[in-house]
Design an enzyme around this catalytic site. Structure first.
Site, mmCIF file in Angstrom:
data_model
loop_
_atom_site.group_PDB
_atom_site.id
_atom_site.type_symbol
_atom_site.label_atom_id
_atom_site.label_comp_id
_atom_site.label_asym_id
_atom_site.label_seq_id
_atom_site.Cartn_x
_atom_site.Cartn_y
_atom_site.Cartn_z
ATOM 1 C CD GLU A 4 -2.945 1.387 0.358
ATOM 2 O OE1 GLU A 4 -3.217 2.676 -0.060
ATOM 3 O OE2 GLU A 4 -2.982 0.404 -0.636
ATOM 4 C CG HIS A 17 -0.964 2.241 -4.722
ATOM 5 N ND1 HIS A 17 -2.052 2.490 -4.455
ATOM 6 C CD2 HIS A 17 -0.766 2.249 -6.306
ATOM 7 C CE1 HIS A 17 -2.878 3.046 -5.371
ATOM 8 N NE2 HIS A 17 -2.193 3.024 -6.368
ATOM 9 C CG HIS A 19 -8.952 5.062 -6.393
ATOM 10 N ND1 HIS A 19 -8.261 6.727 -6.660
ATOM 11 C CD2 HIS A 19 -7.795 4.471 -5.878
ATOM 12 C CE1 HIS A 19 -6.888 6.874 -6.095
ATOM 13 N NE2 HIS A 19 -6.611 5.261 -5.876
ATOM 14 C CG HIS A 62 -16.744 -8.598 -16.128
ATOM 15 N ND1 HIS A 62 -16.647 -7.438 -16.741
ATOM 16 C CD2 HIS A 62 -15.678 -9.241 -16.183
ATOM 17 C CE1 HIS A 62 -15.052 -7.307 -16.922
ATOM 18 N NE2 HIS A 62 -14.611 -8.452 -16.575
ATOM 19 C CG HIS A 89 -8.389 -9.522 -17.291
ATOM 20 N ND1 HIS A 89 -8.354 -9.931 -18.676
ATOM 21 C CD2 HIS A 89 -9.467 -9.170 -16.834
ATOM 22 C CE1 HIS A 89 -9.786 -9.864 -18.820
ATOM 23 N NE2 HIS A 89 -10.217 -9.388 -17.831
#
Length: 328
Positions: A73, A76, A135, A245, A306
């Site tokens: 985290e 990032h 986000h 999806h 992906h």
């Protein structure tokens, strides 16, 4: 303009790193690795020393310091913070230079500030899906706008007489819109932990069509919870998101492949032909990665890839639309 172009290249790469690091963090269940923001347990780094761990436990008694997740985290956040500085530098360069665009870099700067707020809310609202998805979409929007600004610094033109290709501009815009909707749907799938709600192909196991719950599945606000980590929806709602999806992926692949075919056969521009070939390859790769996620039960590397595939598809379609709509 040349210096701005080089600076934008670096910023686009940083944006890609932020998006992929965000995906890796989210898929590693490290989104709450640090329970506060912008620091981690009140510090600018992950607590590791005994006195730091004691202070963290005293300040956040309901949390256990998991250093691996916390570092994911914080890395990032470090990269995202650097990206913010790069975007502000781009704005400064554009405002200082008379020949550069002004409105677009200003909007990008405002977007990066809003992204920072979404990053904070992701933590303070304990991974509320609508915030996490927003986000994610903000990151995709940011890299698209940075690419658009970069393209405006380059003398890109397709042949003025390439009327057949220019007639495909509405189809290219439709393809971009369909892809954006599918990315949003993918973000909703991920933020609600619905990626493994179906583990069989081609659709879903069992009597899935009688268990569809669209209202519950796509309600943006899901009540008040102490945490949304690992999801709060029931199986039927998650399965509905997953199935939607999958069907969205089929529609998106069909539209994008049709655009690739039409561009390759009708355009006189070598740039557009190469973009059409790349579009075809990216769609095939993205479909393969999606299938692999189901068959192999969401391995981390493939799941992050992906996300990367979605970014490259989006950037390719932004480029195609820019070429087709820009005047010769």
């Amino acid at each position: 303009m040349k210096n701005l172009s080089h600076f934008l290249k670096v910023t686009i790469v940083f944006t890609l790193c932020v998006i992929l690091m965000g995906a890796y963090t989210r898929l590693s269940d490290a989104g709450l690795g640090c329970p506060d923001w912008p620091g981690c347990y009140g510090m600018i780094k992950v607590p590791s020393q005994d006195h730091e761990l004691a202070l963290a436990l005293d300040s956040f008694p309901e949390h256990k310091v998991e250093q691996e997740k916390a570092w994911l985290e914080m890395i990032h956040r470090y990269i995202a913070g650097t990206l913010g500085l790069l975007v502000l530098m781009i704005l400064f360069i554009c405002l200082k230079n008379r020949e550069t665009p002004k409105k677009l870099p200003t909007f990008i700067a405002l977007l990066i500030l809003f992204q920072a707020a979404l990053g904070m809310w992701t933590v303070t609202m304990k991974l509320m899906p609508v915030v996490v998805m927003s986000h994610l979409i903000g990151g995709f929007t940011l890299i698209s706008l940075l690419l658009l600004l970069y393209l405006r610094t380059k003398p890109l033109r397709i042949p003025g007489g390439d009327h057949s290709a220019r007639k495909l501009a509405p189809l290219a815009t439709a393809a971009l819109s369909v892809l954006m909707l599918q990315i949003i749907l993918g973000g909703w799938t991920s933020s609600n932990y619905a990626a493994l709600a179906c583990t069989s192909l081609p659709i879903c196991e069992g009597d899935w069509y009688n268990k569809l719950r669209f209202i519950q599945a796509f309600t943006p606000f899901q009540g008040t919870h102490d945490s949304y980590e690992f999801g709060v929806l029931d199986y039927a709602s998650r399965m509905t998101i997953h199935v939607t999806h999958r069907f969205g992926a089929l529609v998106t692949a069909a539209v994008l492949l049709w655009l690739a075919y039409k561009l390759h056969t009708q355009s006189q521009s070598s740039q557009l032909k190469r973009s059409a070939q790349l579009l075809f390859l990216l769609v095939c790769l993205q479909v393969g990665l999606g299938i692999s996620n189901v068959v192999l039960h969401l391995p981390l590397g493939i799941a992050v890839s992906h996300n990367a595939g979605a970014v490259f598809l989006l950037m390719n379609l932004v480029f195609i639309n820019y070429c087709l709509w820009r005047k010769a």
